[in-house]
Scaffold this active site. Sequence first.
Site, short mmCIF file in Angstrom:
data_model
loop_
_atom_site.label_atom_id
_atom_site.label_comp_id
_atom_site.label_asym_id
_atom_site.label_seq_id
_atom_site.Cartn_x
_atom_site.Cartn_y
_atom_site.Cartn_z
CG ASP A 83 -0.26 -0.42 2.51
OD1 ASP A 83 0.98 -0.39 2.58
OD2 ASP A 83 -0.97 -0.77 3.47
CG ASP A 100 -8.57 -1.19 12.08
OD1 ASP A 100 -7.61 -1.89 11.68
OD2 ASP A 100 -8.99 -0.21 11.45
CG HIS A 149 -5.82 -2.10 8.89
ND1 HIS A 149 -5.97 -0.82 9.35
CD2 HIS A 149 -4.48 -2.31 8.86
CE1 HIS A 149 -4.79 -0.29 9.58
NE2 HIS A 149 -3.86 -1.18 9.30
CD GLU A 161 -8.63 1.31 8.01
OE1 GLU A 161 -8.49 0.31 8.75
OE2 GLU A 161 -8.16 2.42 8.29
C1 GLP Z 1 -0.33 0.28 8.53
C2 GLP Z 1 0.09 -0.54 7.32
C3 GLP Z 1 -0.16 -2.01 7.56
C4 GLP Z 1 0.49 -2.40 8.88
C5 GLP Z 1 -0.13 -1.62 10.00
C6 GLP Z 1 0.42 -1.98 11.36
O1 GLP Z 1 -1.69 0.39 8.62
N1 GLP Z 1 -0.60 -0.14 6.13
O2 GLP Z 1 0.36 -2.76 6.48
O3 GLP Z 1 0.32 -3.77 9.09
O4 GLP Z 1 0.14 -0.24 9.75
O5 GLP Z 1 1.56 -1.22 11.65
P1 GLP Z 1 2.55 -1.52 12.86
O6 GLP Z 1 3.35 -2.68 12.43
O7 GLP Z 1 3.35 -0.27 12.97
O8 GLP Z 1 1.71 -1.79 14.05
#
Ligand code: GLP
Length: 260
Positions: free
Chosen positions: A67, A136, A138, A143
Site C-alpha cells: 500500500d 482494528d 486491517h 479497513e
Molecule cells: C499500517 C500498514 C499495515 C500495517 C499496519 C500496522 O496500517 N498499512 O500494512 O500492518 O500499519 O503497523 P505496525 O506494524 O506499525 O503496528
Amino acid sequence: MEIIIQRDAEAASRLAAGIVARTVREKPHAVLGFATGQTPIGLYGELVRLHREERLDFERITAFNLDEFVGLKPAHPASYHSYMREHLFRHINIDPARINIPDGLSADIPAVCRDYEDRIHSAGGIDIQILGIGTDGHLGFNEPSSSLASRTRIKTLTARTRRDNAEAFGGEDKVPHHVITMGLGTIMACRMCLLLAFGPAKAHAIAQAVEGPIAAMVPASILQMHPRAVILLDEEAAAGLQRSAYYRWVYENKPGWQKI
Ligand code: GLP
C-alpha cells in the site's frame, strides 16, 4: 492457518527472515510482497544481515508493496516509498526496476490500481506476502467493511488508523485520508501469507482474526480461508488466544520435514 508463538519479536522476526531467505535461495526470481509499519523492521534488519554476512542475493527478486498513501511524494519521510528505501531496499542488491509500490501521486488512481494488479499477474503472482495487522484487524489498508474479495483500489482510512499513524506524520491532522492498497482478494491470491504481530496492542485483533468468525469487520480473518497462512506472534500478541497451548504443542511436535 499455522500459528507460531515465539518468545519475543526478535525470535519471530528471525524465523520469518529464514522463511523468506529460503524462498529466495530456492527461487532467485521470487516475487516478494512487502509490508510497512513497526512490525517488520526486525525482519528487514535480519534480511539485510543475511545479505551482508551470508550473501543472500536479491538481484533477481521482484517486490510489490501492499500500500501507499495518496498524495505523498515518494521522498516524503512518512511515505512507504521512503520506509522501504530506509529499512530494506537501500541496504540490499535489489534491482530498482523490479520494485513496485503503488503510485499515490497519479491523477488517475483507478488506472494505477488496474496496472498494479496487471503487474502482479505478469510477474507470475506473489510467492510470499509479508503482512502486519492493524489494531482494528486491517490488512494492508483494507479497513473493516472492506470487501473480502477486493482488489487493489483506493480506500479511506478510519479515524483509528489515522490516529495509529499520527506519530510518523507529526500529528493526526497531517495523516492523509486516502490510500491505495492491495485488496483482500489480491492478498488471498498470494501463494503464502506471513503475518507478523507483536505486542499487547495487537492481542485483540489477533484473537478475532485467528479464532473469531470470518467477517469483513475483521479483514485479517479472511486468512482463515488461505491455504498457506503463517501467523507469527510474540507472547504478548498471542495473549488473547484461547487455544495457544494447542498451537504451541503442534509447532513443537511437528515432524522435521513439515517445519517451515
Ligand atoms: C499500517 C500498514 C499495515 C500495517 C499496519 C500496522 O496500517 N498499512 O500494512 O500492518 O500499519 O503497523 P505496525 O506494524 O506499525 O503496528
